[in-house]
Design an enzyme around this catalytic site. Structure first.
Site, mmCIF file in Angstrom:
data_model
loop_
_atom_site.group_PDB
_atom_site.id
_atom_site.type_symbol
_atom_site.label_atom_id
_atom_site.label_comp_id
_atom_site.label_asym_id
_atom_site.label_seq_id
_atom_site.Cartn_x
_atom_site.Cartn_y
_atom_site.Cartn_z
ATOM 1 N N ARG A 148 0.524 -1.134 0.121
ATOM 2 C CA ARG A 148 -0.364 -0.284 0.064
ATOM 3 C C ARG A 148 0.605 0.603 -0.104
ATOM 4 O O ARG A 148 2.084 1.017 0.552
ATOM 5 C CB ARG A 148 -1.259 -0.020 1.259
ATOM 6 C CG ARG A 148 -0.458 -0.095 2.213
ATOM 7 C CD ARG A 148 -1.326 0.579 3.891
ATOM 8 N NE ARG A 148 -1.162 0.371 4.880
ATOM 9 C CZ ARG A 148 0.010 0.250 5.730
ATOM 10 N NH1 ARG A 148 0.926 1.466 4.932
ATOM 11 N NH2 ARG A 148 0.224 -0.281 6.692
ATOM 12 N N TYR A 193 7.352 3.084 10.648
ATOM 13 C CA TYR A 193 7.425 2.032 10.857
ATOM 14 C C TYR A 193 8.151 1.357 9.171
ATOM 15 O O TYR A 193 9.107 0.276 9.220
ATOM 16 C CB TYR A 193 6.258 1.456 10.963
ATOM 17 C CG TYR A 193 5.480 0.938 10.020
ATOM 18 C CD1 TYR A 193 5.184 0.440 8.894
ATOM 19 C CD2 TYR A 193 4.105 2.468 10.237
ATOM 20 C CE1 TYR A 193 3.956 0.946 8.473
ATOM 21 C CE2 TYR A 193 3.111 2.804 9.631
ATOM 22 C CZ TYR A 193 3.331 1.632 8.913
ATOM 23 O OH TYR A 193 1.600 2.407 7.451
ATOM 24 N N HIS A 232 -1.644 3.113 6.662
ATOM 25 C CA HIS A 232 -2.934 2.519 6.844
ATOM 26 C C HIS A 232 -4.751 3.425 6.594
ATOM 27 O O HIS A 232 -4.880 2.599 6.676
ATOM 28 C CB HIS A 232 -2.592 1.535 8.562
ATOM 29 C CG HIS A 232 -3.841 0.843 8.652
ATOM 30 N ND1 HIS A 232 -4.104 -0.202 8.369
ATOM 31 C CD2 HIS A 232 -5.034 1.445 9.457
ATOM 32 C CE1 HIS A 232 -5.137 -0.815 8.730
ATOM 33 N NE2 HIS A 232 -5.606 0.781 9.703
HETATM 34 C C1 LIG Z 1 -10.484 -7.434 14.913
HETATM 35 C C2 LIG Z 1 -9.957 -6.915 14.906
HETATM 36 N N1 LIG Z 1 -8.816 -6.273 15.389
HETATM 37 C C3 LIG Z 1 -8.073 -5.398 15.203
HETATM 38 C C4 LIG Z 1 -8.162 -3.873 14.506
HETATM 39 C C5 LIG Z 1 -7.827 -2.973 14.613
HETATM 40 N N2 LIG Z 1 -7.410 -3.021 13.522
HETATM 41 C C6 LIG Z 1 -7.468 -2.257 12.358
HETATM 42 S S1 LIG Z 1 -6.952 -3.036 10.339
HETATM 43 C C7 LIG Z 1 -5.688 -3.355 11.343
HETATM 44 C C8 LIG Z 1 -5.010 -3.746 10.111
HETATM 45 C C9 LIG Z 1 -5.086 -5.154 9.364
HETATM 46 O O1 LIG Z 1 -4.323 -5.231 8.614
HETATM 47 P P1 LIG Z 1 -4.170 -6.518 7.337
HETATM 48 O O2 LIG Z 1 -4.745 -8.067 7.158
HETATM 49 O O3 LIG Z 1 -3.000 -6.783 6.365
HETATM 50 O O4 LIG Z 1 -4.931 -5.558 6.310
HETATM 51 P P2 LIG Z 1 -4.466 -3.916 5.350
HETATM 52 O O5 LIG Z 1 -4.598 -2.794 6.349
HETATM 53 O O6 LIG Z 1 -3.355 -3.941 5.642
HETATM 54 O O7 LIG Z 1 -4.567 -4.217 4.378
HETATM 55 C C10 LIG Z 1 -5.983 -3.889 12.694
HETATM 56 C C11 LIG Z 1 -5.313 -4.504 13.555
HETATM 57 C C12 LIG Z 1 -9.606 -4.513 13.955
HETATM 58 N N3 LIG Z 1 -10.351 -3.411 12.907
HETATM 59 N N4 LIG Z 1 -10.571 -5.459 14.119
#
Ligand SMILES: Cc1ncc(C[n+]2csc(CCOP(=O)(O)OP(=O)(O)O)c2C)c(N)n1
Ligand SMILES: [Mg+2]
Length: 327
Positions: free
Chosen positions: A242, A254, A246
């Site tokens: 990406r 990071y 985030h």
């Molecule tokens: C159950 C849960 N735990 C934590 C979060 C906080 N959170 C939002 S996005 C994210 C990271 C997701 O990473 P990834 O699956 O790699 O998707 P990306 O954002 O990289 O597309 C987290 C931990 C959440 N929304 N739901």
């Protein structure tokens, strides 16, 4: 006037859809800055090849389940930037009548079963949808998008296990963009290839270059064909990046600027354009679709901005039954 939707069955159409997604997200970035869209959003800039490649491989009737980074998935399926723009602006003409926003988008009539703010939350939904196809003996297969971080959630493992034992028609597409918020994949799991996790469930898998829209399309097409013909589920890992943070508040402390610059060289839109030209595409036609993608988004903003607020009736209607999302 609305422009015709890009033809997802044509390589230039897929290029145009990637551009449409990119221009859409660049436009909403400005709207956030201007305070015209409230809250936050997770942009998929850099990951357009995954959304377009995978959705182009599917039939219009194959259900899609998205995650929190879902604008690209939504646009690739619906080709309706007006509905998405209006949704983000909280307008009654939005995909969910302005009540869902970025994280609760659906278009049930187009078999788009939603973005989702819960990491890993879409996996059980997709698995249930796949079970439903099997019980009802449809010829549809489900496409489920999620990130690398979601593969550390229990929902991922439970879903893949069930899909495996029940031989369900589902393709799990992991967009491995190397980070879950600020956590690098290398710090959250020992495997370096997420597709290897499929072997725990005796499931087929593939690992592809997610910056290459055609590589994604071919891998997902093969997996969908397997699912449709009784061969069961597949885990497809698309390695990507990406380009933005985030979400809006990410200050990117990071990761290094050098790493970002390296991945920018492999921008999926740039790679696709180069490939199209190498395959003999006409430069003039590419410029035309580039202009059209830009115009499409400007016009989408104009139409969405001019639309009214949700009416009291819309506030009470369900996007799953009578609302615009269901249309
Ligand atoms: C159950 C849960 N735990 C934590 C979060 C906080 N959170 C939002 S996005 C994210 C990271 C997701 O990473 P990834 O699956 O790699 O998707 P990306 O954002 O990289 O597309 C987290 C931990 C959440 N929304 N739901
Ligand atoms: Mg990630």
């Amino acid at each position: 006037m609305n422009h015709p939707a890009p033809d997802m069955g044509d390589p230039v159409g897929r290029y145009e859809m990637m551009l449409t997604i990119r221009r859409f997200e660049e436009r909403i970035t400005r709207l956030f800055r201007e305070g015209l869209i409230p809250g936050t959003a997770h942009l998929c800039i850099g990951q357009e090849g995954c959304a377009v490649g995978a959705v182009a491989a599917a039939r219009r009737t194959d259900p899609i389940v998205s995650n929190h980074r879902g604008h690209g998935h939504f646009l690739a399926r619906t080709a309706d930037p007006v509905a998405l723009m209006a949704e983000l602006l909280g307008k009654g003409t939005g995909a969910c009548m302005g009540r869902g926003g970025s994280q609760h988008l659906c278009a049930v009539r187009l078999a788009f079963y939603g973005t989702n703010g819960i990491t890993g939350g879409g996996l059980p939904t997709a698995t249930g949808l796949a079970l439903s196809q099997k019980i009802r003996q449809t010829d549809a297969a489900v496409l489920c998008f999620f990130g690398d971080g979601a593969t550390n959630q229990g929902t991922f493992h439970e879903s893949l296990n069930m899909a495996s034992i029940w031989n369900l028609p589902v393709v799990y597409v992991c967009e491995n963009n190397l980070y879950a918020m600020s956590t690098p994949v290398s710090e959250s799991m020992k495997v370096s290839t997420i597709a290897d996790r499929a072997s725990a469930y005796a499931m087929a898998s593939a690992c592809v270059d997610g910056m290459d829209v055609e590589a994604v399309r071919l891998a997902v097409a093969a997996a969908l064909e397997r699912a449709r013909t009784g061969g069961g589920p597949t885990l497809v890992e698309a390695k990507c990046y990406r380009f933005c943070g985030h979400s809006k508040s990410d200050r990117l402390v990071y990761r290094s600027r050098e790493e970002e610059a390296r991945w920018r060289l492999r921008d999926p839109i740039k790679l696709c354009r180069e490939q199209l030209l190498a395959d003999g595409a006409d430069e003039g036609r590419l410029s035309e679709v580039e202009k059209r993608a830009e115009d499409r988004i400007e016009e989408a903003y104009g139409q969405a901005a001019a639309a009214g607020e949700p009416t009291p009736d819309q506030v009470l209607a369900s996007p799953y039954s009578e609302g615009k999302g269901a249309q």
